[in-house]
Motif scaffolding. Structure first.
Motif, PDB file in Angstrom:
ATOM      1  N   LEU A  34     133.425  -6.412  28.398  1.00 15.67           N
ATOM      2  CA  LEU A  34     134.732  -7.353  28.829  1.00 15.67           C
ATOM      3  C   LEU A  34     134.749  -8.638  28.177  1.00 15.67           C
ATOM      4  N   TYR A  36     136.054 -12.754  28.732  1.00 20.72           N
ATOM      5  CA  TYR A  36     137.054 -13.517  29.755  1.00 20.72           C
ATOM      6  C   TYR A  36     137.282 -14.762  28.970  1.00 20.72           C
ATOM      7  N   LYS A  38     138.086 -18.831  29.544  1.00 16.73           N
ATOM      8  CA  LYS A  38     138.172 -19.789  30.979  1.00 16.73           C
ATOM      9  C   LYS A  38     138.570 -21.086  30.321  1.00 16.73           C
ATOM     10  N   ALA A  41     138.431 -26.112  34.893  1.00 17.86           N
ATOM     11  CA  ALA A  41     138.925 -26.143  36.276  1.00 17.86           C
ATOM     12  C   ALA A  41     139.818 -24.877  36.581  1.00 17.86           C
ATOM     13  N   GLU A  42     139.526 -23.760  35.899  1.00 17.55           N
ATOM     14  CA  GLU A  42     140.353 -22.575  36.383  1.00 17.55           C
ATOM     15  C   GLU A  42     139.257 -21.481  36.234  1.00 17.55           C
ATOM     16  N   GLY A  43     139.594 -20.442  36.813  1.00 19.73           N
ATOM     17  CA  GLY A  43     138.749 -19.308  36.871  1.00 19.73           C
ATOM     18  C   GLY A  43     138.918 -18.513  35.562  1.00 19.73           C
ATOM     19  N   PRO A  44     137.996 -17.881  35.343  1.00 17.40           N
ATOM     20  CA  PRO A  44     137.903 -16.787  34.169  1.00 17.40           C
ATOM     21  C   PRO A  44     139.246 -15.847  34.115  1.00 17.40           C
ATOM     22  N   PHE A  46     140.807 -12.249  32.335  1.00 21.53           N
ATOM     23  CA  PHE A  46     140.509 -11.115  31.577  1.00 21.53           C
ATOM     24  C   PHE A  46     141.226 -11.193  30.263  1.00 21.53           C
ATOM     25  N   PHE A  89     133.897 -15.913  27.896  1.00 21.58           N
ATOM     26  CA  PHE A  89     132.419 -15.017  28.500  1.00 21.58           C
ATOM     27  C   PHE A  89     132.613 -13.761  28.056  1.00 21.58           C
ATOM     28  N   ASP A  98     128.017  -4.453  39.639  1.00 20.40           N
ATOM     29  CA  ASP A  98     126.841  -5.254  38.836  1.00 20.40           C
ATOM     30  C   ASP A  98     127.473  -5.735  37.535  1.00 20.40           C
ATOM     31  N   MET A  99     128.249  -6.785  37.503  1.00 18.63           N
ATOM     32  CA  MET A  99     128.650  -7.250  35.945  1.00 18.63           C
ATOM     33  C   MET A  99     128.109  -8.540  35.736  1.00 18.63           C
ATOM     34  N   ARG A 100     127.421  -8.517  34.367  1.00 17.17           N
ATOM     35  CA  ARG A 100     126.481  -9.514  34.088  1.00 17.17           C
ATOM     36  C   ARG A 100     127.392 -10.334  33.109  1.00 17.17           C
ATOM     37  N   PHE A 101     127.270 -11.641  33.107  1.00 13.44           N
ATOM     38  CA  PHE A 101     127.914 -12.415  32.231  1.00 13.44           C
ATOM     39  C   PHE A 101     127.184 -13.183  31.282  1.00 13.44           C
ATOM     40  N   GLY A 102     127.513 -13.601  29.915  1.00 11.47           N
ATOM     41  CA  GLY A 102     126.760 -14.301  29.031  1.00 11.47           C
ATOM     42  C   GLY A 102     126.966 -15.969  29.613  1.00 11.47           C
ATOM     43  N   ALA A 103     126.467 -16.956  28.835  1.00 12.62           N
ATOM     44  CA  ALA A 103     126.681 -18.148  29.138  1.00 12.62           C
ATOM     45  C   ALA A 103     128.041 -18.958  28.578  1.00 12.62           C
TER      46      ALA A 103
END
Lengths: 111, 117
Positions: A34, A36, A38, A41-44, A46, A89, A98-103
């Motif tokens: 996926l 995302y 961002k 000051a906001e959440g990511p 989709f 992201f 278990d979702m992993r995010f990049g930096a």
């Protein structure tokens, strides 16, 4: 253990041109990916996703490409618009919890 | 679209105090919610998975007694940072998955910036 990597912390493109954001992963178990977006000051939120059974998914100006053999995916935005300026992201997923995010990659689209 | 409300958006507290952060799914039920921590210029790091009616599942290295999670209803999960210290200062974000959606996307709260003095 950084299983999802976005090696470019920032990207700057001109309005109207193509933006290409890249993401690499190490875990071959990942089967869903996926992107995302961002704003500060906001959440990511989709943006677009792709299953591992596909190699391309398109939604308007956004296209995600998946290269499983290279464990690489990319997000293409064309044409890029100033409103696309945000942090993007990449995320990967292989079981229910278990979702992993990049930096993240900060995209700046210049007018 | 689905909305996740996270409150407060920012909080400043003294070292040693506890801070509670709320995460609410406003128009959908979420049996599962997730709590993340983000340091500047770094990725979202999953801290724990919050499950309604059962104990949270913590990621390796995350102290359960330090970060208390309560998921008492299908629309509310809370994260309490107990005896906060300056090193707990960070941006905390929650996310939720719609129980009735078949896709895998998450809906995120707007985040909480915690500053511990």
């Amino acid at each position: 253990d950084q299983q999802v990597k976005q090696n470019s912390p920032s990207l700057s493109v001109q309005e109207g041109r193509i933006s290409i954001l890249n993401c690499d992963y190490t875990n071959s178990m990942f089967d869903y990916f996926l992107w995302y977006k961002k704003y500060p000051a906001e959440g990511p939120t989709f943006l677009i996703s792709i299953s591992s059974i596909k190699d391309k998914n398109e939604d308007g100006r956004f296209t995600v490409f998946l290269n499983k053999s290279a464990k690489h995916l990319s997000l293409h935005i064309v044409p890029s618009q100033p409103g696309d300026s945000a942090v993007y992201f990449c995320a990967a997923y292989y079981n229910n919890n278990d979702m992993r995010f990049g930096a993240g990659t900060r995209l700046t689209v210049k007018p | 679209g689905a909305v996740v409300s996270q409150h407060p958006s920012w909080v400043i507290c003294k070292s040693g105090t506890s801070v509670k952060i709320e995460c609410r799914s406003l128009d959908f039920q979420a049996t599962t919610m997730f709590w993340y921590r983000q340091f500047p210029k770094q990725s979202l790091m999953l801290m724990a998975t919050s499950n309604e009616g059962s104990k949270a599942t913590y990621e390796q290295g995350v102290e359960k007694d330090k970060f208390l999670i309560n998921h008492a209803s299908l629309t509310l999960s809370t994260l309490t940072v107990t005896s906060a210290h300056p090193e707990d200062s960070s941006f905390y974000i929650c996310s939720a998955r719609d129980d009735w959606e078949t896709n895998e996307k998450l809906f995120f709260g707007s985040g909480t910036q915690l500053s511990v003095l």
